[in-house]
Enzyme design. Sequence first.
Site, PDB file in Angstrom:
ATOM      1  N   ASP A  79       0.863  -1.183   0.000  1.00  0.00           N
ATOM      2  CA  ASP A  79       0.000   0.000   0.000  1.00  0.00           C
ATOM      3  C   ASP A  79       0.900   1.235   0.000  1.00  0.00           C
ATOM      4  OD1 ASP A  79       0.957   0.234   2.584  1.00  0.00           O
ATOM      5  OD2 ASP A  79      -1.021   0.245   3.552  1.00  0.00           O
ATOM      6  N   CYS A 118       3.099  -3.337   4.040  1.00  0.00           N
ATOM      7  CA  CYS A 118       2.274  -2.185   4.390  1.00  0.00           C
ATOM      8  C   CYS A 118       3.027  -1.463   5.505  1.00  0.00           C
ATOM      9  CB  CYS A 118       0.863  -2.606   4.788  1.00  0.00           C
ATOM     10  SG  CYS A 118       0.759  -3.754   6.186  1.00  0.00           S
ATOM     11  N   THR A 124       3.009  -1.652   8.875  1.00  0.00           N
ATOM     12  CA  THR A 124       3.568  -2.583   9.865  1.00  0.00           C
ATOM     13  C   THR A 124       3.785  -3.989   9.314  1.00  0.00           C
ATOM     14  OG1 THR A 124       1.332  -3.192  10.521  1.00  0.00           O
ATOM     15  CG2 THR A 124       2.393  -1.416  11.790  1.00  0.00           C
ATOM     16  N   HIS A 136      10.983 -23.706   8.844  1.00  0.00           N
ATOM     17  CA  HIS A 136       9.941 -24.447   9.565  1.00  0.00           C
ATOM     18  C   HIS A 136       8.547 -24.275   8.981  1.00  0.00           C
ATOM     19  CE1 HIS A 136      12.224 -25.108  13.623  1.00  0.00           C
ATOM     20  NE2 HIS A 136      12.929 -25.467  12.564  1.00  0.00           N
ATOM     21  N   HIS A 164       7.986 -30.724   9.984  1.00  0.00           N
ATOM     22  CA  HIS A 164       7.413 -29.402   9.698  1.00  0.00           C
ATOM     23  C   HIS A 164       6.358 -29.498   8.584  1.00  0.00           C
ATOM     24  CE1 HIS A 164      10.303 -27.812  12.434  1.00  0.00           C
ATOM     25  NE2 HIS A 164      11.297 -28.339  11.743  1.00  0.00           N
TER      26      HIS A 164
END
Length: 154
Positions: free
Chosen positions: A13, A70, A72, A103, A138
Amino acid sequence: MTIDRSPMIIGSDHAAFGLKETIRAYVAAKGITIEDAGTFSRDSSDYPDFAIKVALRVSRGEYTRGILMCGTGIGMSMVANKFPHVRAALCNDLFAAKMSRRHNDANILVMGGRVVGEALACEIVDTWLAEPFEGGRHQQRIDKFDGLSTIELP
Ligand code: RB5
């Protein structure tokens, strides 16, 4: 260092537009094809629009890897992980980038444009492209959730 050179798709964004431009050029300079899903300016935009564009293509198997950013990285992660077979990992540090591959076999790397600087973001991308998935136990764990979805594919 061996890196995954599969074509990929990137989106952000407005809050991470500058970082997206940097990372797109950084990846392209490695000879990796990278589609830009936008945004294309610093004008205010809604992160789900770009998360959906990128996650849909990865979910459908059109790309094996994507990158989302974005402010955060939190909103992009929330949206992308609603898509089946998308394993989006918010990695604002090198350890998370490494472990998300080893993992979790993460197929979308998410970063926060207001959290990481450009130099660290480039290192995170390098780590994420180089680290192999360990498989084994995993994979068994991923198999328990990978097909789950909270939305229907169009
Ligand atoms: C935009 O201001 C910001 O909310 C967005 O980039 C993102 O950080 C949301 O999770």
